[in-house]
Design a protein around this motif. Sequence first.
Motif, PDB file in Angstrom:
ATOM      1  N   ALA A  49       0.841  -1.194   0.000  1.00  0.00           N
ATOM      2  CA  ALA A  49       0.000   0.000   0.000  1.00  0.00           C
ATOM      3  C   ALA A  49       0.875   1.242   0.000  1.00  0.00           C
ATOM      4  CB  ALA A  49      -0.912   0.015   1.222  1.00  0.00           C
ATOM      5  N   ILE A  51       0.633   5.762   0.408  1.00  0.00           N
ATOM      6  CA  ILE A  51      -0.148   6.939   0.781  1.00  0.00           C
ATOM      7  C   ILE A  51       0.682   8.169   0.485  1.00  0.00           C
ATOM      8  CG2 ILE A  51       0.601   6.800   3.206  1.00  0.00           C
ATOM      9  CD1 ILE A  51      -2.252   7.898   3.904  1.00  0.00           C
ATOM     10  N   THR A  57      -4.488   7.147  -1.372  1.00  0.00           N
ATOM     11  CA  THR A  57      -4.000   5.795  -1.081  1.00  0.00           C
ATOM     12  C   THR A  57      -4.142   4.873  -2.282  1.00  0.00           C
ATOM     13  OG1 THR A  57      -6.156   5.142  -0.214  1.00  0.00           O
ATOM     14  CG2 THR A  57      -4.557   6.005   1.363  1.00  0.00           C
ATOM     15  N   TYR A  59      -3.664   0.390  -3.094  1.00  0.00           N
ATOM     16  CA  TYR A  59      -3.463  -0.916  -2.462  1.00  0.00           C
ATOM     17  C   TYR A  59      -3.221  -2.005  -3.504  1.00  0.00           C
ATOM     18  CZ  TYR A  59      -5.554   1.312   1.631  1.00  0.00           C
ATOM     19  OH  TYR A  59      -5.826   2.159   2.674  1.00  0.00           O
ATOM     20  N   THR A  68      -5.725  -1.092   5.640  1.00  0.00           N
ATOM     21  CA  THR A  68      -5.888   0.353   5.524  1.00  0.00           C
ATOM     22  C   THR A  68      -4.587   1.042   5.911  1.00  0.00           C
ATOM     23  OG1 THR A  68      -8.244   0.195   6.081  1.00  0.00           O
ATOM     24  CG2 THR A  68      -7.212   2.364   6.249  1.00  0.00           C
ATOM     25  N   SER A  70      -2.622   4.631   6.675  1.00  0.00           N
ATOM     26  CA  SER A  70      -2.900   5.997   7.105  1.00  0.00           C
ATOM     27  C   SER A  70      -1.593   6.615   7.600  1.00  0.00           C
ATOM     28  CB  SER A  70      -3.963   6.028   8.200  1.00  0.00           C
ATOM     29  OG  SER A  70      -3.531   5.296   9.341  1.00  0.00           O
TER      30      SER A  70
END
Length: 121
Positions: A49, A51, A57, A59, A68, A70
């Motif tokens: 992933a 960001i 974002t 994936y 997820t 962050s």
Amino acid sequence: QVQLVESGGGLVQAGGSLRLSCAASGSIVSLNTMAWYRQAPGKQRDLVATITKGGSTNYADSVKGRFTISRDNAVLNTVYLQMNNLKPEDTAVYYCNAGVLTTAFREYTYWGTGTQVTVSS
């Protein structure tokens, strides 16, 4: 010098969750795109992933809907990876990666040393 330190790995049963953290420290002006990669035994290192600085974002197909990513830019210069519904095939060493604008005003890519995630069936 810039350091990336991962934490949060461990052993979990299939279906469980883990939260990885990666804290950046050192001669940092700003952190640009940050990412998590993973490498299973005998396999290449794969992107999990990403960001961006603005929070966009992306994936890998294999983790969409379960993981997820962050980040906390305000205080901690930290990127996180929340991993839910873990599967045995998620077993790997997970590495943090970051594009860093240093105090020398040049951008470099840095890697953490990795954290082991093991998912038992």
